[in-house]
Write a protein that holds these residues in place. Structure first.
Motif, mmCIF file in Angstrom:
data_model
loop_
_atom_site.group_PDB
_atom_site.id
_atom_site.type_symbol
_atom_site.label_atom_id
_atom_site.label_comp_id
_atom_site.label_asym_id
_atom_site.label_seq_id
_atom_site.Cartn_x
_atom_site.Cartn_y
_atom_site.Cartn_z
ATOM 1 N N GLY A 166 0.852 -1.178 -0.055
ATOM 2 C CA GLY A 166 0.086 -0.075 0.100
ATOM 3 C C GLY A 166 0.878 1.296 -0.114
ATOM 4 N N ASP A 167 2.159 1.108 0.295
ATOM 5 C CA ASP A 167 2.933 2.241 0.032
ATOM 6 C C ASP A 167 3.305 2.791 -1.221
ATOM 7 N N LEU A 207 0.602 8.284 16.695
ATOM 8 C CA LEU A 207 -0.181 8.087 15.531
ATOM 9 C C LEU A 207 -1.433 8.742 15.596
ATOM 10 N N ARG A 265 -2.530 11.795 12.682
ATOM 11 C CA ARG A 265 -3.844 11.486 11.826
ATOM 12 C C ARG A 265 -4.600 12.938 11.943
ATOM 13 N N GLU A 272 -5.224 15.601 8.699
ATOM 14 C CA GLU A 272 -6.374 15.844 8.396
ATOM 15 C C GLU A 272 -6.488 17.331 8.321
ATOM 16 N N GLU A 292 2.712 5.560 8.210
ATOM 17 C CA GLU A 292 1.367 4.732 8.516
ATOM 18 C C GLU A 292 -0.085 5.683 7.851
ATOM 19 N N VAL A 293 0.376 6.973 8.481
ATOM 20 C CA VAL A 293 -0.960 7.702 8.023
ATOM 21 C C VAL A 293 -0.737 8.088 6.621
ATOM 22 N N ARG A 317 0.128 5.866 4.385
ATOM 23 C CA ARG A 317 -0.593 4.525 3.676
ATOM 24 C C ARG A 317 -1.927 4.600 4.191
ATOM 25 N N GLU A 318 -2.523 4.963 4.944
ATOM 26 C CA GLU A 318 -3.998 5.170 5.423
ATOM 27 C C GLU A 318 -4.508 5.884 4.285
ATOM 28 N N ARG A 319 -3.904 7.185 3.965
ATOM 29 C CA ARG A 319 -4.564 8.337 3.179
ATOM 30 C C ARG A 319 -4.313 8.030 1.756
ATOM 31 N N GLY A 320 -3.372 7.141 1.379
ATOM 32 C CA GLY A 320 -3.006 6.733 -0.093
ATOM 33 C C GLY A 320 -2.003 8.014 -0.550
#
Length: 237
Positions: A104-105, A172, A176, A180, A202-203, A205-208
Motif C-alpha cells: 500500500g505504500d 499515531l 492523523r 487531516e 502509516e498515516v 499509507r492510510e490516506r494513499g
C-alpha cells in the motif's frame, strides 16, 4: 581507566548515554535541548573536523568511540572513522535499521534536493520531515505550493510556508489529526528508521499519499556495528 566517547544526536544515543559512567563522554552538536540527568559528562559543539576529533580522543584518553549519530550524519561518521584509525581507537557504530516499504505504500526514491523538487512538482501541500535543509529554500517555493516544514528550529515561516518546531516521538493519533487538518498531498522524508517518527508513514499509507524518500548515504565501516541498542549494550565490557 576505560573511557567511552559517544557521538550522539539520536534517541538511542541518549539512551546509551544514560548507561554511561562519570569517566565517559556524551557528545552532541548542540542544536537541540541539552540532555540533563546524565552521570557522564556532556560535550556540545563540533570538534573541528576529523583531525580535531582525533586530537580530542588523544587528549581525553578515549579508548572506544561509539558512533550513535543520525543515519544521515555521513560527515561525522566519516570523521569518526578517520580519527579512530589515526589514533588506534576502537570504533563501534549503532546503525539503526532503515524502514521498508509496506503493501500500500507509494514511495518515490530520490538522491538529492534536485530529485526532491522534481518529485514534488505535481503536488501543492508537501510536508517536509528532512530536518533543516528545506529552510534554505523557502524563497524558492513554486507559486503553486504551500510548504509545511517540521524540524527542530523555532523560526518564522513565510507567506508560502510554515515551520513546525517539533521533535519526536510522534503519536499515531496526533499525526492523523495533523494530516487531516493540513491536507498534505505528499510527504518528504529521510529514511531515518526507528519508531519515533514512523507514524507519518502509516498515516500516508492510510490516506494513499505518496512519500518522497531520500535515500540513505553510504556510511563508513566500523570495527563493530550493531542494529539495536540492546545488542550493543550486551557487548560492552
Amino acid at each position: 581507566m576505560s573511557r567511552i566517547l559517544v557521538l550522539g544526536g539520536t534517541g538511542e544515543g541518549l539512551a546509551l548515554a544514560r548507561r554511561l559512567g562519570p569517566d565517559d563522554i556524551y557528545s552532541v552538536a548542540g542544536l537541540g535541548k541539552r540532555p540533563e540527568g546524565l552521570a557522564c559528562s556532556v560535550r556540545e559543539g563540533g570538534f573541528g573536523g576529523a583531525d580535531g576529533l582525533a586530537r580530542f580522543i588523544a587528549a581525553a584518553g578515549v579508548d572506544r568511540v561509539i558512533d550513535a549519530t543520525h543515519p544521515y550524519a555521513a560527515q561525522i561518521s566519516a570523521n569518526a572513522r578517520h580519527a579512530t584509525f589515526a589514533t588506534g581507537t576502537a570504533l563501534w557504530a549503532l546503525r539503526r535499521a532503515a524502514w521498508s516499504a509496506q503493501p500500500g505504500d507509494d514511495w518515490r526514491m530520490v538522491d538529492d534536493w534536485d530529485g526532491i523538487m522534481a518529485a514534488i512538482a505535481p503536488f501543492r501541500r508537501p510536508l517536509f520531515t528532512l530536518g533543516r535543509e528545506p529552510l534554505q529554500h523557502l524563497d524558492d517555493i513554486p507559486a503553486s505550493q504551500y510548504w509545511t516544514v517540521r524540524c527542530l528550529d523555532a523560526r518564522a515561516g513565510t507567506e508560502r510556508a510554515r515551520v513546525l518546531a517539533d521533535r519526536g516521538p510522534f503519536a499515531l493519533a496526533a499525526e492523523r489529526e495533523l494530516f487531516e487538518r493540513e491536507r498534505f498531498d505528499v510527504i518528504v522524508s529521510k529514511n531515518s528508521g526507528g519508531a519515533s517518527t514512523e507514524a507519518k508513514l502509516e498515516v500516508a499509507r492510510e490516506r494513499g499519499l505518496p512519500v518522497v524518500m531520500l535515500r540513505r548515504p553510504v556510511l563508513p565501516e566500523a570495527d563493530r556495528s550493531f542494529r539495536t541498542l540492546e545488542e550493543l549494550l550486551s557487548n560492552l565490557p
